[in-house]
Structures are given as structure tokens and as C-alpha cells.
Design an enzyme around this catalytic site. Structure first.
Site, short mmCIF file in Angstrom:
data_model
loop_
_atom_site.label_atom_id
_atom_site.label_comp_id
_atom_site.label_asym_id
_atom_site.label_seq_id
_atom_site.Cartn_x
_atom_site.Cartn_y
_atom_site.Cartn_z
N HIS A 57 0.87 -1.19 0.00
CA HIS A 57 0.00 0.00 0.00
C HIS A 57 0.89 1.23 0.00
CE1 HIS A 57 -3.79 2.07 1.91
NE2 HIS A 57 -3.14 2.88 1.08
N HIS A 59 1.51 5.08 -2.29
CA HIS A 59 1.02 6.01 -3.31
C HIS A 59 2.12 6.77 -4.02
CE1 HIS A 59 -3.22 5.52 -2.16
NE2 HIS A 59 -2.79 5.48 -0.93
N GLU A 123 -7.38 2.29 -4.04
CA GLU A 123 -7.92 2.76 -2.76
C GLU A 123 -8.93 3.86 -3.09
OE1 GLU A 123 -6.53 4.20 1.69
OE2 GLU A 123 -5.32 4.76 -0.03
N ALA A 134 -8.41 11.61 2.95
CA ALA A 134 -7.83 12.55 1.97
C ALA A 134 -8.31 12.25 0.55
CB ALA A 134 -6.32 12.48 2.04
N ASN A 213 -7.57 3.52 11.24
CA ASN A 213 -7.70 4.80 10.54
C ASN A 213 -8.82 4.73 9.51
OD1 ASN A 213 -5.22 6.65 11.33
ND2 ASN A 213 -4.46 4.54 11.21
N ASP A 242 4.24 4.70 11.89
CA ASP A 242 5.05 5.92 11.77
C ASP A 242 5.00 6.79 13.02
OD1 ASP A 242 2.46 6.81 11.58
OD2 ASP A 242 2.75 8.00 9.76
N ASP A 268 1.62 3.52 3.17
CA ASP A 268 0.58 4.45 2.71
C ASP A 268 1.26 5.76 2.30
OD1 ASP A 268 -1.93 5.38 2.03
OD2 ASP A 268 -2.51 5.93 4.07
N ALA A 303 -3.15 12.85 5.49
CA ALA A 303 -3.20 12.52 4.06
C ALA A 303 -2.07 11.56 3.72
CB ALA A 303 -3.11 13.79 3.22
N GLY A 304 -2.28 10.28 4.02
CA GLY A 304 -1.20 9.33 3.80
C GLY A 304 -0.05 9.60 4.74
#
Length: 381
Positions: A57, A59, A123, A134, A213, A242, A268, A303-304
Site C-alpha cells: 500500500h 502512493h 484505494e 484525503a 484509521n 510511523d 501508505d 493525508a497518507g
């Protein structure tokens, strides 16, 4: 061209456990069971050797987006994550217009055929406006099976996963469709109840998109999707480790319920991963990254991430106090199994691709090998 070499002296993490003073033999692009007598020795004493990381996953990174970038941009993002140990990456899309996503899927399927990426993850757009995160709400739509099929077909056999709010009209039928097509149906960005989530799992969903999340939180009378996803052994949960998306106690809760084999660490990641603070676009949404945390300019939603998997690995063993073996399972073996690639990647075994990461005693990345070639060569005395 790669030549045979013997990596020796390190603590090597194998499926059976950790071997001290271990050896990994690389011959060409593969891990071998034996080495020619004249194969050079690479002394990795004082280091760990673990399988290359598998991110299911992601982006983008290095300033490049998998959703909207050029082929060159996409390769820049892939290379950025390789520098941080991710030797296998699935390219994830955020919500967009259906025709645009179909066109992008065709483009990225070519990169998958070339072996640059491991496949495609949609996604969105089949997610809940109540839990959109987001994603652009104006582009969201119900998971009608015909629309889901359109995107899967556009990926030309390279679709690996679709995230769905399975409580929406068509959600359960789309889960069944994906299961029949051999594509992972992932529950995420959902406002489902506990009972609706159980129904989706029974229909064939097997992954929880970034657990905790973009979904209702645990409740003692209305437990919601999290309880259903944690308690069912058929579900593997994605975790973004993270320090921003999850409290350590939430990560511990997930491991307590799922065990080592049903957790997959993901990034992500968006464009800013490996690139720095600033303003970025995530699909059509403007994002500001400050102190490595990405939030929408409008509304402030997370946002990610800007995470790379080497940081997730180090945090897991030094902050979360996971064992190295459990961390390797979550960051390499488990996602490789989910993606149907464990015969080639995800562990250090003869016959598999020579994908590996070298870490020092503080779990800082010191080397990355992909298919027998050093992406980051260890600087040894």
C-alpha cells in the site's frame, strides 16, 4: 551482471529463526544453496540481513505520485522506496474519475509486466464519504460490481487489491466478485457496523486497510469494524507504523489479537516520502507536509504518510519492542503471501529472488540488494 557472492558473518533472519554468523549465497539474481569455490566473501559481521521489504500500500515517493505521475515519475517513486529497503512495491491509487483510473491502470500494468512494480491497488473511489480521509468526496461512488470490474479489467491481470466500504450498495457483491477474480478485497474507509463487517468477511474480504484509521473507533456497545477485523483469523490488518497514525498501544493490541502472521506493515506513502516538507497534490487534493506529517490543506485530515519501511522496521524493534522475527514477518513475509508472491520474495531461501536488506546493530539501513544487484552497497571497512 551479478556474479556469485557469499554474504557472511551477519545475523540472518530465516523463516525458521535467526542464525548468528550466518551466510547468504547469491548467484546471479537468486539466492543459492551453495557457492562456487572462488565466490567472493562479503564480511557483514556486526550486521543483520533480512528479506527485502514488501509494501502492499504505497502512493508514491521522491516527489512523484503513482496516481498522476509520468512513467519516469513512477520509476522515481519506486526507486526512492528501493533506497529504503522496499524491493517489492504495489502502486496504490487514490480516488479519481473512473475513466482516468482505468487509463492509469493500463499504464501501470505495463510497469508491472516489466517487474518494476508488483501490481496495482485501488484505494477508492468505492469508499464511504463519512470516512473519506484525503479522498475527494465529489468523486466517490458506490461499489457497483460492474464499476469494480471495469477497473480490475483495465489493470489487465495486475490488480492486486481494491479497498471498499463494503456496507455501501453493491459492496458485498463486489467482495464476491473480487474473490472470484483472485483480487484482494480490503475493508477500509468504511462506516460499517460490526455486523456489516462480519458479513463482508464471510463474503471473502481478507484485508483491513490501515486498521484503526478511516473507520469508526471501538465502542463497548457498538464495537464497529475494528472488533470484527481483529477477531477474525481470515483478516490480515495493515498498520502504518510511523508514530502518527497509531499509538504504540494500538499496535500492541493488533499484534495481541492477530499474532505475527496476520499483520502487514505498510507505508501508505505519498509523494513527500523521501523528499521533504512542502506542498503536494494527492490526486486532486492539496496536501501540506510539515515535520514529515502530511495533512490536507483544507480540513487538516491526515493525508497518507511520508513513511519508508526502513523507518517502520526500526521503530517496530526499538520503540514498539517487537522481535526482529515478528517485524520481518510483518514487513516482508506476510505481505508477500497476501500478494501471491511468497514463492519468489518475502524470505531468504534458495531459489527466491536475491532481495535483501542489511541493517546495523542500531537497525539503521546500510545495504539494499534487489535481484542480486546492490541498490545501496554496504560501506564496509
Amino acid at each position: 551482471m551479478a556474479t556469485a557472492k557469499v554474504l557472511a558473518g551477519a545475523r540472518v533472519v530465516l523463516p525458521t529463526g535467526t542464525v548468528t554468523d550466518g551466510r547468504v549465497i547469491v548467484d546471479g539474481t537468486k539466492i543459492a544453496g551453495s557457492a562456487p569455490g572462488d565466490a567472493p566473501l562479503v564480511d557483514l559481521s556486526g550486521h543483520w540481513v533480512v528479506p527485502g521489504f514488501v509494501d502492499m500500500h504505497n502512493h508514491g515517493g521522491g516527489g512523484a505520485s503513482f496516481t498522476s505521475g509520468t512513467v519516469e515519475d513512477i520509476l522515481t517513486g519506486v526507486h526512492t522506496h528501493r533506497l529504503h529497503g522496499t524491493t517489492t512495491v504495489v502502486a496504490s491509487f487514490v480516488t479519481g474519475e473512473m475513466d482516468f483510473l482505468a487509463q492509469r491502470a493500463g499504464l501501470l500494468s505495463e510497469l508491472a509486466e516489466q517487474g518494476e512494480i508488483a501490481g496495482i491497488h485501488f484505494e477508492g473511489p468505492f469508499i464511504s464519504p463519512c470516512r473519506k480521509g484525503a479522498h475527494d468526496e465529489t468523486l466517490l461512488r458506490d461499489p457497483d460490481p460492474a464499476a469494480v470490474r471495469k477497473l480490475v479489467d483495465a489493470a489487465r491481470g495486475r490488480a492486486k487489491m481494491v479497498t471498499l466500504a463494503t456496507e455501501l450498495p453493491g459492496g458485498i457483491d463486489s467482495v464476491r466478485l473480487l474473490a472470484e477474480q483472485g483480487v484482494i478485497a480490503a475493508i477500509g474507509h468504511t462506516d460499517a457496523t460490526y455486523e456489516q463487517t462480519v458479513e463482508a468477511i464471510d463474503a471473502g474480504a481478507t484485508v483491513a486497510t490501515h486498521l484503526f484509521n478511516a473507520m469508526p473507533q471501538l465502542g463497548h456497545r457498538a464495537p464497529g469494524p475494528i472488533a470484527a477485523l481483529l477477531e477474525d483469523d481470515r483478516i490480515t490488518v495493515e498498520l502504518i507504523n510511523d508514530g502518527t497514525h497509531l499509538h504504540p498501544a494500538s499496535l500492541e493490541l493488533a499484534f495481541h489479537h492477530k499474532g505475527g502472521e496476520k499483520v502487514a506493515f505498510i507505508t501508505d506513502a505519498m509523494d513527500a516520502a523521501g523528499f521533504g516538507d512542502g506542498r503536494y497534490m494527492l490526486g486532486p487534493m492539496e496536501v501540506e507536509v510539515k515535520d514529515s506529517v502530511a495533512r490536507l490543506v483544507e480540513g487538516g485530515s491526515i493525508a497518507g504518510s511520508t513513511l519508508t519501511l526502513d523507518r517502520a522496521f526500526k521503530r517496530a524493534v526499538t520503540v514498539d519492542r517487537l522481535s526482529v522475527e515478528d517485524t520481518v514477518q510483518a514487513i516482508s513475509a506476510n505481505p508477500a503471501r497476501l500478494l501471491g508472491m511468497y514463492d519468489r520474495v518475502g524470505s531468504l531461501e534458495p531459489g527466491k529472488d536475491a532481495d535483501l536488506v542489511v541493517l546495523d546493530e542500531e537497525f539503521e539501513l546500510k545495504g539494499v540488494m534487489r535481484r542480486g544487484e546492490w541498490i545501496v552497497a554496504p560501506q564496509l571497512p
